[in-house]
Enzyme design. Structure first.
Site, mmCIF file in Angstrom:
data_model
loop_
_atom_site.group_PDB
_atom_site.id
_atom_site.type_symbol
_atom_site.label_atom_id
_atom_site.label_comp_id
_atom_site.label_asym_id
_atom_site.label_seq_id
_atom_site.Cartn_x
_atom_site.Cartn_y
_atom_site.Cartn_z
ATOM 1 N N TYR A 188 0.858 -1.406 0.081
ATOM 2 C CA TYR A 188 -0.123 -0.043 0.017
ATOM 3 C C TYR A 188 0.916 1.150 0.037
ATOM 4 O O TYR A 188 1.719 1.336 0.828
ATOM 5 C CB TYR A 188 -0.745 -0.121 1.132
ATOM 6 C CG TYR A 188 -1.736 1.090 1.384
ATOM 7 C CD1 TYR A 188 -2.475 1.787 0.284
ATOM 8 C CD2 TYR A 188 -2.086 1.737 2.493
ATOM 9 C CE1 TYR A 188 -3.120 3.013 0.693
ATOM 10 C CE2 TYR A 188 -2.684 2.825 2.659
ATOM 11 C CZ TYR A 188 -3.461 3.415 1.615
ATOM 12 O OH TYR A 188 -4.251 4.382 2.002
ATOM 13 N N CYS A 189 0.371 2.228 -0.846
ATOM 14 C CA CYS A 189 1.396 3.231 -1.053
ATOM 15 C C CYS A 189 2.888 3.072 -1.100
ATOM 16 O O CYS A 189 3.315 2.573 -2.034
ATOM 17 C CB CYS A 189 0.832 4.583 0.143
ATOM 18 S SG CYS A 189 1.390 6.066 0.119
ATOM 19 N N LEU A 190 3.741 3.755 -0.219
ATOM 20 C CA LEU A 190 5.099 3.657 -0.365
ATOM 21 C C LEU A 190 5.325 2.304 -0.043
ATOM 22 O O LEU A 190 6.478 1.670 -0.606
ATOM 23 C CB LEU A 190 5.751 4.474 0.803
ATOM 24 C CG LEU A 190 7.134 4.319 0.791
ATOM 25 C CD1 LEU A 190 7.977 4.819 -0.342
ATOM 26 C CD2 LEU A 190 7.609 5.395 2.010
#
Length: 612
Positions: A342-344
């Site tokens: 998720y995300c980074l």
């Protein structure tokens, strides 16, 4: 507050990473060719001068919340010089100003043709804004706002980033001077004051005093009443089965008699706490996956302090993703793993997966990327902040502190939507005396983390500024990695209103990998689009699968051909994971692997999640 744990692990020192943050430029000999040159001064002596400069920049950066004055000045100079040499644009703006003056008077007199607030701008929603003298202030403000929007559009020849910065900073200044921000020019505040006899202002004054006291003390606000990490949020049952300096690995307790043979490993972003994926019981993605018959593991990252200053991106790969994957493979041996980032965390998972593919490690059954970018050429509004001057400012501030503080990071995100997240919020809290509604995702959003100096510098330089990953220049263990090496099927999720990872940027993974890819575009923003549980009203998504080695389809063409479906994309993802596994059902594995040194250490959500 950090809860005590049954067992702790010794800290391991970080290893040198492949991205160098700060290096001394090579010294050039002085004088004519062949002439004798003076010896270079000792490196230690030069570093003393450099450290003096960095200390000064760090203090300046603290005062400006990490914003570089030089980057801002350069943008305004670029804009003004190009505008000065463009008489056609000047004439156009003069005519635009005259037309805006006409519209302003029409609006003030209540006639058709005046200015209306932009869709989504709630500052002027109160009916009092349609009556004088408030209509005059409203129309004047909207006229000026419209003119500056036209004035800061790009002038031929200027740098695109300069245009974005000038437009952004002009919006910041205009937002600060909006008549809606002041009690004597806001009809809603005046009406509320008359209605309550001034109680709204007294309540707002108390809130303001509380916020100032908290800011001065530097103390973090307590968890809001009615919410408890490990109680009614981050509350899916499980055990911490592995811990090192950077993360705890949580294995969740099964709730079905049999489970899918392939486990799931979730790699959340370390910018925030992991439990965005395990909020309340009704909207916990982790709880949903467990209920669907999957063995689920997730990483809970440490909240680093200054002692983590030299931990870099590769430490997060080694001690995070790979250490967790090794533990999962020990607990569920002989099985491939569904990996989700998720995300980074998704960006790091993509780097780890590319490294594994290069090294012949085929343990990944699928790769799921949730609002995660791999190419950063169109990385959204955050890009306007990033150039050499800006990153140097941030680096020096982090170098002085050892980390990027959560408040400093949150300030940049709030600035992107200052109208909503700063000014309108202040009006409601301090002038209208309203208390904000508290709900789980807002509680999570306030529970921020710090970023280690080295890691964040490498992230900003290597990925955002230099785009090394898709440029073939991101090295792991001394050799570049390529996303094209990954053969596992992808499930990629973008969200329609994402200001952090715009969906078209997330979609670009299709340019750099030819494996099977299922792409989902869901309603909502960076967080709300991911937290999209079944039964959530108003949820819909689009989905499409590209077969391996198929021709590229641009995002707009894909969007035009993808029908919208009502409901949650979680169900489609669960079906994807089942289809890409072996389909075998097995008894749930034991919690941890005590015989292999992976005995349960403490109950979920562990200890790192409590660090503030």
């Amino acid at each position: 507050m950090t809860k005590p744990t049954r067992e702790s692990a010794p800290r391991t020192a970080p290893v040198a990473t492949t991205l160098k943050v700060v290096s001394d430029p090579p010294r050039k000999p002085r004088g004519k060719a062949g002439a004798r040159t003076h010896a270079a001064p000792p490196k230690v002596g030069r570093r003393r001068y450099e450290n003096l400069d960095r200390s000064i920049r760090a203090k300046n950066a603290e005062m400006t919340n990490g914003m570089s004055f030089f980057a801002s000045q350069a943008a305004w100079t670029d804009w003004s010089k190009h505008l000065a040499m463009a008489p056609g644009r000047q004439q156009e703006l003069a005519e635009h100003a005259a037309d805006n003056l006409r519209k302003m008077w029409l609006g003030m007199m209540g006639l058709r043709g005046g200015f209306d607030a932009r869709p989504g701008d709630s500052r002027f929603a109160h009916t009092g804004w349609d009556s004088p003298p408030f209509s005059f202030w409203k129309q004047s403000y909207l006229a000026v706002e419209d003119w500056w929007e036209a004035a800061t559009t790009e002038v031929r020849g200027m740098r695109h980033k300069s245009s974005e910065r000038v437009a952004f900073q002009s919006r910041q200044m205009l937002d600060a001077f909006s008549p809606s921000n002041y009690p004597l020019t806001n009809p809603e505040v005046i009406a509320k004051t008359l209605e309550t006899g001034g109680k709204n202002l007294l309540a707002g004054a108390r809130s303001f005093a509380e916020d100032v006291a908290q800011e001065v003390s530097g103390e973090k606000p307590p968890m809001p009443e009615g919410f408890e990490v490990g109680g009614n949020i981050a509350c899916t049952p499980g055990e911490v089965v592995f811990r090192n300096d950077l993360m705890e690995l949580i294995q969740y307790t099964p709730t079905t008699k049999t489970v899918q043979a392939e486990p799931i490993l979730i790699v959340p972003a370390w910018i925030m706490k992991y439990y965005i994926l395990d909020l309340s019981p009704h909207n916990s993605m982790i709880r949903f996956l467990v209920s669907q018959g999957f063995t689920v593991f997730t990483i809970s990252w440490v909240n680093p302090d200054a002692s983590y200053a030299e931990y870099g991106l590769d430490d997060y790969r080694r001690l995070g993703v790979m250490a967790a994957l090794d533990a999962v493979s020990t607990i569920v041996p002989g099985r491939q793993v569904h990996a989700c980032g998720y995300c980074l965390g998704g960006t790091m998972l993509a780097i780890a997966a590319a490294t594994m593919a290069r090294n012949g490690d085929d343990r990944l059954a699928t790769v799921t990327l949730l609002a995660a970018q791999t190419d950063f050429t169109e990385a959204g509004e955050m890009m306007m902040f990033l150039d050499e001057s800006q990153i140097a400012y941030l680096e020096d501030m982090m170098w002085d502190q050892g980390y990027l503080d959560q408040d400093q990071m949150a300030g940049a995100f709030r600035a992107l939507r200052a109208e909503e997240l700063i000014w309108s919020k202040n009006v409601r809290r301090y002038l209208l005396g309203e208390q904000e509604d508290v709900f789980d995702i807002k509680v999570w959003n306030a529970d921020a983390t710090r970023m280690p100096y080295r890691m964040h510098s490498e992230y900003l330089r290597g990925l955002f500024l230099e785009n090394r990953l898709t440029g073939g220049r991101f090295a792991v263990e001394g050799r570049p990695v390529a996303l094209s090496d990954i053969k596992a099927p992808f499930f990629v999720v973008g969200t329609e209103k994402d200001h952090i990872a715009p969906w078209k940027s997330v979609y670009k993974i299709r340019l750099f990998n030819d494996a099977e890819q299922t792409f989902v575009l869901t309603v909502g923003g960076h967080n709300s689009g991911v937290v999209s549980e079944p039964g959530h009203r108003g949820r819909s998504f689009r989905i499409g699968t590209r077969e391996p080695d198929a021709f590229y389809q641009d995002p707009d063409t894909w969007l035009a051909g993808a029908d919208s479906r009502d409901g949650s994309w979680w169900l489609a993802w669960a079906d994807f994971l089942r289809a890409k596994g072996t389909g075998q059902a097995m008894s749930p594995p034991a919690m941890g692997a005590p015989d292999e040194g992976l005995k349960p250490l403490c109950a979920a959500p562990g200890s790192y999640v409590y660090q503030r």
